[in-house]
Design an enzyme around this catalytic site. Structure first.
Site, PDB file in Angstrom:
ATOM      1  N   ILE A   8      52.062  82.144  20.524  1.00  0.00           N
ATOM      2  CA  ILE A   8      52.594  81.129  21.421  1.00  0.00           C
ATOM      3  C   ILE A   8      51.806  79.838  21.211  1.00  0.00           C
ATOM      4  CG2 ILE A   8      53.161  80.592  23.816  1.00  0.00           C
ATOM      5  CD1 ILE A   8      54.472  83.175  22.706  1.00  0.00           C
ATOM      6  N   TYR A  33      38.814  90.792  20.126  1.00  0.00           N
ATOM      7  CA  TYR A  33      39.941  90.341  20.940  1.00  0.00           C
ATOM      8  C   TYR A  33      40.985  91.452  21.051  1.00  0.00           C
ATOM      9  CZ  TYR A  33      43.959  87.577  22.470  1.00  0.00           C
ATOM     10  OH  TYR A  33      45.045  87.102  23.162  1.00  0.00           O
ATOM     11  N   ALA A  37      40.519  94.621  20.751  1.00  0.00           N
ATOM     12  CA  ALA A  37      39.974  95.711  21.573  1.00  0.00           C
ATOM     13  C   ALA A  37      40.057  95.372  23.055  1.00  0.00           C
ATOM     14  CB  ALA A  37      38.520  95.977  21.176  1.00  0.00           C
ATOM     15  N   SER A  38      39.748  94.142  23.402  1.00  0.00           N
ATOM     16  CA  SER A  38      39.797  93.745  24.814  1.00  0.00           C
ATOM     17  C   SER A  38      41.212  93.825  25.352  1.00  0.00           C
ATOM     18  CB  SER A  38      39.227  92.334  24.994  1.00  0.00           C
ATOM     19  OG  SER A  38      40.073  91.344  24.434  1.00  0.00           O
ATOM     20  N   LYS A  39      42.184  93.404  24.549  1.00  0.00           N
ATOM     21  CA  LYS A  39      43.572  93.430  24.994  1.00  0.00           C
ATOM     22  C   LYS A  39      44.164  94.847  24.967  1.00  0.00           C
ATOM     23  CE  LYS A  39      44.094  89.093  25.997  1.00  0.00           C
ATOM     24  NZ  LYS A  39      44.364  88.666  27.384  1.00  0.00           N
ATOM     25  N   SER A  87      48.436  91.186  24.471  1.00  0.00           N
ATOM     26  CA  SER A  87      48.736  90.422  23.259  1.00  0.00           C
ATOM     27  C   SER A  87      49.283  91.393  22.229  1.00  0.00           C
ATOM     28  CB  SER A  87      47.453  89.769  22.723  1.00  0.00           C
ATOM     29  OG  SER A  87      47.638  89.290  21.404  1.00  0.00           O
TER      30      SER A  87
END
Length: 246
Positions: free
Chosen positions: A186, A154, A156-158, A140
């Protein structure tokens, strides 16, 4: 459109949004498709709409945060199609919590589904991925900028997905190519809340002055899996309408 005739694609998060659009795109290019999603019922609806005969498309209940589920969906793909050519990890979650108020559970759930899930899936699939196959992960723009307020977990995870993708590209070369797509905003069920809250403020940051469509991510994923990208590995393509140019 690309030609994936005779190829098999396993796509997670395939019941809606980018995952669904990717499944539709690959099917239209001739691929066999396994639709994996926590919402098996919705995945079955998509599968039946694409291929009422069930010959080329199947749906499977898949929990991205559970390693056993990754092994099970890979085994299903092998049982149906003898192997996997293209692996696309679209499954993910996106919720909002300010860091100071974030619970342990919220942090771990986001990391488990968005990052651990990619690792579990790829690890399970490596033995059955056919030579010259391709893996595409979904990160992302949040991975590059840290996300908007309340989405540090979020981002950090991506960000982890970006690093994992590069590591996988090194580990699996030259047999398998591994690349990543980082979408901007999106229009999907997952981002509806953010668009509703921030609306015009976000739109002003997008050079093309509109939100992206899931199909516009699906086509980039398909490119990365195709022979047109045969010398591309370890890369990330940002698809954000110019909102972020990294």
């Amino acid at each position: 459109m690309f030609d994936f005739s005779g190829k098999t694609a396993l796509i997670t998060g395939a019941a809606s949004g980018i995952g669904k659009a990717t499944a539709e795109y690959f099917f239209g290019c001739g691929a066999n498709v396994v639709l994996a999603d926590i919402n098996e019922g919705a995945a079955r609806v998509v599968a039946e709409a694409l291929d009422p005969s069930g010959e080329r498309v199947s749906a499977f209940r898949y929990d991205a945060g559970a390693s056993v589920s990754a092994a099970e969906v890979v085994a299903h793909a092998v049982e149906r199609h003898s192997g996997i050519d293209h692996l696309v990890s679209c499954a993910g979650i996106y919720d909002q919590q300010i860091t100071a108020e974030m619970t342990d559970e919220a942090w771990r759930r986001t990391i488990a589904i968005n990052l651990d899930g990619v690792f579990f899936l790829v690890r399970s699939a490596i033995p059955v991925l056919r030579d010259n196959g391709a893996i595409v992960t979904l990160a992302s723009v949040a991975a590059h900028v840290g996300g908007t307020g309340g989405h540090a977990h979020y981002g950090a995870s991506k960000g982890g997905v970006l690093a994992l993708t590069r590591g996988l590209a090194k580990d699996l070369a030259p047999r398998i190519r591994v690349n990543c797509v980082s979408p901007g905003l999106i229009e999907t069920p997952m981002t509806g809340g953010l668009i509703g809250r921030m609306g015009e403020d976000i739109l002003k940051q997008i050079l093309l002055r509109r939100y992206g469509k899931p199909s516009e991510i699906a086509s980039v994923i398909a490119f990365l899996c195709s022979d047109a990208a045969s010398f591309v590995t370890g890369e990330t393509i940002i698809v954000s309408g110019g909102a972020y140019m990294g």
